[in-house]
Design a protein around this motif. Sequence first.
Motif, PDB file in Angstrom:
ATOM      1  N   GLN A 134      19.520 -47.495 -24.287  1.00  0.00           N
ATOM      2  CA  GLN A 134      19.132 -48.621 -25.136  1.00  0.00           C
ATOM      3  C   GLN A 134      20.206 -49.695 -25.206  1.00  0.00           C
ATOM      4  N   LEU A 135      21.428 -49.369 -24.761  1.00  0.00           N
ATOM      5  CA  LEU A 135      22.535 -50.314 -24.823  1.00  0.00           C
ATOM      6  C   LEU A 135      22.812 -50.992 -23.478  1.00  0.00           C
ATOM      7  N   VAL A 136      22.087 -50.604 -22.446  1.00  0.00           N
ATOM      8  CA  VAL A 136      22.268 -51.206 -21.127  1.00  0.00           C
ATOM      9  C   VAL A 136      21.469 -52.504 -21.051  1.00  0.00           C
ATOM     10  N   ARG A 137      22.067 -53.542 -20.517  1.00  0.00           N
ATOM     11  CA  ARG A 137      21.449 -54.865 -20.483  1.00  0.00           C
ATOM     12  C   ARG A 137      20.842 -55.110 -19.098  1.00  0.00           C
ATOM     13  N   PHE A 138      19.722 -54.418 -18.862  1.00  0.00           N
ATOM     14  CA  PHE A 138      19.098 -54.434 -17.544  1.00  0.00           C
ATOM     15  C   PHE A 138      18.729 -55.840 -17.091  1.00  0.00           C
ATOM     16  N   HIS A 139      18.347 -56.700 -18.027  1.00  0.00           N
ATOM     17  CA  HIS A 139      17.920 -58.045 -17.663  1.00  0.00           C
ATOM     18  C   HIS A 139      19.069 -58.886 -17.096  1.00  0.00           C
ATOM     19  N   GLN A 140      20.300 -58.419 -17.281  1.00  0.00           N
ATOM     20  CA  GLN A 140      21.452 -59.147 -16.768  1.00  0.00           C
ATOM     21  C   GLN A 140      21.879 -58.644 -15.382  1.00  0.00           C
ATOM     22  N   MET A 141      21.121 -57.692 -14.847  1.00  0.00           N
ATOM     23  CA  MET A 141      21.364 -57.224 -13.485  1.00  0.00           C
ATOM     24  C   MET A 141      20.621 -58.121 -12.497  1.00  0.00           C
ATOM     25  N   LYS A 142      21.080 -58.141 -11.275  1.00  0.00           N
ATOM     26  CA  LYS A 142      20.326 -58.786 -10.203  1.00  0.00           C
ATOM     27  C   LYS A 142      19.148 -57.886  -9.843  1.00  0.00           C
ATOM     28  N   ARG A 143      18.040 -58.499  -9.487  1.00  0.00           N
ATOM     29  CA  ARG A 143      16.835 -57.705  -9.220  1.00  0.00           C
ATOM     30  C   ARG A 143      17.041 -56.738  -8.059  1.00  0.00           C
ATOM     31  N   GLU A 144      17.837 -57.152  -7.051  1.00  0.00           N
ATOM     32  CA  GLU A 144      18.105 -56.257  -5.919  1.00  0.00           C
ATOM     33  C   GLU A 144      18.871 -55.021  -6.390  1.00  0.00           C
ATOM     34  N   GLU A 145      19.857 -55.238  -7.272  1.00  0.00           N
ATOM     35  CA  GLU A 145      20.634 -54.117  -7.810  1.00  0.00           C
ATOM     36  C   GLU A 145      19.730 -53.170  -8.586  1.00  0.00           C
ATOM     37  N   PHE A 146      18.843 -53.756  -9.387  1.00  0.00           N
ATOM     38  CA  PHE A 146      17.952 -52.931 -10.198  1.00  0.00           C
ATOM     39  C   PHE A 146      17.084 -52.026  -9.312  1.00  0.00           C
ATOM     40  N   MET A 147      16.522 -52.594  -8.261  1.00  0.00           N
ATOM     41  CA  MET A 147      15.630 -51.811  -7.404  1.00  0.00           C
ATOM     42  C   MET A 147      16.387 -50.723  -6.654  1.00  0.00           C
ATOM     43  N   ILE A 148      17.625 -51.009  -6.249  1.00  0.00           N
ATOM     44  CA  ILE A 148      18.382 -50.029  -5.465  1.00  0.00           C
ATOM     45  C   ILE A 148      18.977 -48.935  -6.339  1.00  0.00           C
ATOM     46  N   GLU A 163       8.256 -52.290 -17.978  1.00  0.00           N
ATOM     47  CA  GLU A 163       7.292 -53.387 -17.902  1.00  0.00           C
ATOM     48  C   GLU A 163       7.946 -54.722 -18.244  1.00  0.00           C
ATOM     49  N   ASP A 164       8.803 -54.716 -19.259  1.00  0.00           N
ATOM     50  CA  ASP A 164       9.469 -55.938 -19.694  1.00  0.00           C
ATOM     51  C   ASP A 164      10.443 -56.435 -18.623  1.00  0.00           C
ATOM     52  N   ILE A 165      11.173 -55.504 -17.983  1.00  0.00           N
ATOM     53  CA  ILE A 165      12.122 -55.882 -16.935  1.00  0.00           C
ATOM     54  C   ILE A 165      11.391 -56.471 -15.734  1.00  0.00           C
ATOM     55  N   LEU A 166      10.310 -55.836 -15.311  1.00  0.00           N
ATOM     56  CA  LEU A 166       9.566 -56.329 -14.154  1.00  0.00           C
ATOM     57  C   LEU A 166       8.950 -57.694 -14.443  1.00  0.00           C
ATOM     58  N   ARG A 167       8.460 -57.894 -15.656  1.00  0.00           N
ATOM     59  CA  ARG A 167       7.907 -59.203 -16.010  1.00  0.00           C
ATOM     60  C   ARG A 167       9.002 -60.269 -15.957  1.00  0.00           C
ATOM     61  N   TYR A 168      10.192 -59.921 -16.442  1.00  0.00           N
ATOM     62  CA  TYR A 168      11.326 -60.855 -16.444  1.00  0.00           C
ATOM     63  C   TYR A 168      11.715 -61.245 -15.024  1.00  0.00           C
ATOM     64  N   TYR A 169      11.698 -60.262 -14.103  1.00  0.00           N
ATOM     65  CA  TYR A 169      12.076 -60.526 -12.722  1.00  0.00           C
ATOM     66  C   TYR A 169      11.010 -61.314 -11.959  1.00  0.00           C
ATOM     67  N   LEU A 170       9.741 -61.065 -12.268  1.00  0.00           N
ATOM     68  CA  LEU A 170       8.655 -61.588 -11.453  1.00  0.00           C
ATOM     69  C   LEU A 170       8.050 -62.890 -11.966  1.00  0.00           C
ATOM     70  N   ILE A 171       8.164 -63.140 -13.259  1.00  0.00           N
ATOM     71  CA  ILE A 171       7.546 -64.333 -13.832  1.00  0.00           C
ATOM     72  C   ILE A 171       8.635 -65.331 -14.211  1.00  0.00           C
ATOM     73  N   SER A 172       8.637 -66.464 -13.574  1.00  0.00           N
ATOM     74  CA  SER A 172       9.642 -67.492 -13.825  1.00  0.00           C
ATOM     75  C   SER A 172       9.591 -67.958 -15.283  1.00  0.00           C
ATOM     76  N   GLY A 173      10.752 -68.023 -15.920  1.00  0.00           N
ATOM     77  CA  GLY A 173      10.825 -68.489 -17.304  1.00  0.00           C
ATOM     78  C   GLY A 173      10.527 -67.427 -18.333  1.00  0.00           C
ATOM     79  N   SER A 174      10.282 -66.200 -17.877  1.00  0.00           N
ATOM     80  CA  SER A 174       9.985 -65.117 -18.817  1.00  0.00           C
ATOM     81  C   SER A 174      11.210 -64.769 -19.655  1.00  0.00           C
ATOM     82  N   VAL A 175      10.981 -64.437 -20.907  1.00  0.00           N
ATOM     83  CA  VAL A 175      12.066 -64.104 -21.837  1.00  0.00           C
ATOM     84  C   VAL A 175      12.025 -62.602 -22.137  1.00  0.00           C
ATOM     85  N   PRO A 176      13.179 -61.912 -22.096  1.00  0.00           N
ATOM     86  CA  PRO A 176      13.187 -60.478 -22.385  1.00  0.00           C
ATOM     87  C   PRO A 176      12.745 -60.188 -23.823  1.00  0.00           C
TER      88      PRO A 176
END
Length: 366
Positions: A134-148, A163-176
């Motif tokens: 719960q303390l990891v800031r996944f949205h601040q990772m690069k999408r390539e890093e996240f997938m690998i 679901e929230d992370i994938l929406r953030y990566y895939l939809i431009s302007g999405s807010v976590p």
Amino acid sequence: MLELITSHNELYDLKKVSLETLNKNCKDILRKDPIKIFNFINNQEASKELKGIFLKTICKNPELLFNSNELPTLEKDALVMVLKCDNLNMKEMDIWKRLIQWGIAQHKTLRQDVTKFTHEDFKMLKKTLHELIQLVRFHQMKREEFMIEVWPFRHLLPDNLIEDILRYYLISGSVPHSNAFPIRLGNINIKFDIKIDSVIINKRIALLLTKWIDEKTIVNKQSKKVIYNFNLLFRSSIDGFSSQIFHQKCDNKKSTIVIAKISNSNMLIGGYNPLYWSGNGYKSTTNSFIFSFNDFNDPQSAKLGRVTNSEYAVYCHNNFGPSFGHDLCVPNNSNNWQYHKTSYPNIEVPNSFTISEYEVFQIVKR
């Protein structure tokens, strides 16, 4: 010492001195046994000031804790305390890797290869890491890093977070919406542009000097550009070694860096003065420092000494060049400099040495 200052409230004067000592030497103390120390302050009713000193040092130098071979023995609550810090100077992906390493080490039956994990393995590791994830800031990772690095462990993450992370990566302007923390210091992409005319140092060393001068702070943007100008004020190969000429050119300039090359070696020595060089006598500041490089080709060889006796931080006199307390003495019309440890920590240079060249720059940040 830690046991003494945490368990005896009546020893106020001793606590004060001990905290001051810790603050000055915390990094060296932590090098000896960072895990044991952090477990100790986590289990004691230590003062906020004591915890703050250690947390500040770890946030600046996270490798002391996270690169320790004893990391698996760090207690969970102590790890939580560190991961809550916004000013932790560590990339989120590196935090994730260390977190997985720590979690697997808590269970002797778990294998290192995630592709061989069973459903029960994931279930057991998820229970161990639930609070920490719960303390990891996944949205601040690069999408390539996240997938690998993260996706193979996706079974550890709650469905709504994925679901929230994938929406953030895939939809431009999405807010976590989940784990929406401030930008952690280690995830800020700071671009430096340094302009310097030096015959002694390169931009790599200049960048290190600016980091020593300018404490990095959290900003609201993911990236910024900082431009530093090293404005040349004095160069001995042009201006000579006259202290009078040095003062004519430098007295009315604040925030100056002195850099000198020691003859017949790759060694550099110098210092930073945030004050003016004008006047007659000692000047007080807590922001000055001196430094040395055993090899100017290797920034890792640097020794930094921040002032410890601020009343004698800088010495100004028309018959002396840029002198730092009793420590670094620059006589008039001489390239034979003196060094004696008094107001600054030891930076490991000879007591007497000959300078082949020295420069003075005013540091301007725009």
